[in-house]
Design a protein around this motif. Sequence first.
Motif, mmCIF file in Angstrom:
data_model
loop_
_atom_site.group_PDB
_atom_site.id
_atom_site.type_symbol
_atom_site.label_atom_id
_atom_site.label_comp_id
_atom_site.label_asym_id
_atom_site.label_seq_id
_atom_site.Cartn_x
_atom_site.Cartn_y
_atom_site.Cartn_z
ATOM 1 N N TYR A 107 -81.779 34.595 -36.543
ATOM 2 C CA TYR A 107 -80.689 35.347 -35.937
ATOM 3 C C TYR A 107 -79.649 34.362 -35.416
ATOM 4 O O TYR A 107 -79.963 33.475 -34.637
ATOM 5 N N LEU B 174 -83.713 40.150 -30.702
ATOM 6 C CA LEU B 174 -84.905 40.078 -31.553
ATOM 7 C C LEU B 174 -85.990 41.086 -31.174
ATOM 8 O O LEU B 174 -86.557 41.724 -32.068
ATOM 9 N N TRP C 33 -89.925 35.151 -36.696
ATOM 10 C CA TRP C 33 -88.629 34.656 -36.232
ATOM 11 C C TRP C 33 -88.638 33.139 -36.193
ATOM 12 O O TRP C 33 -89.562 32.534 -35.668
#
Length: 161
Positions: free
Chosen positions: A22, A43, A64
């Motif tokens: 991200y 997230l 992630w």
Amino acid sequence: MPASSTSLKQKPSVLTPIQLIYAGGTFGSYGRPLAPLDADVFLPALQQLLSEHNKTDNLPAISWLDNTLIKDSSQLTPNDFVHFYTLLLEAYAQGLRQFVLITGTDTLSYLGAFLAEAFAGSDICVVVTGSMRPLLDSEILQTYAIDANSDAWDNLSALYA
């Protein structure tokens, strides 16, 4: 993006989840005026939405990749491009091969071209995506919900179709 022997459309094994990065941009923006949400806010909201949709869509495993560079894509600099290259290179050295980089549309084509050239000839698979409207609906204040008018969810979920 670079050619890869591993496609995101294939179901990766549990041991090799897709690494989501991200980076901010319109995709992860929220509020009035719009601003990219911090990763520690965005997230978990995205994880919740993915979990809800995974029950019916059977999405592949996602984890992630820690990224400290969260900003509007119109503010990305060449040094920021190198940051993403280095982040991907370090993850690649650890055996990771599949990545989705969520950023904004302002520099999406430039960042994509840079990364394609940087990883040309490797077996890395990097998908760079963004959206014209934020994923989350800024009108719903009690909880984070997908904006029905946004292209963000379709852009992300199309990677798995």
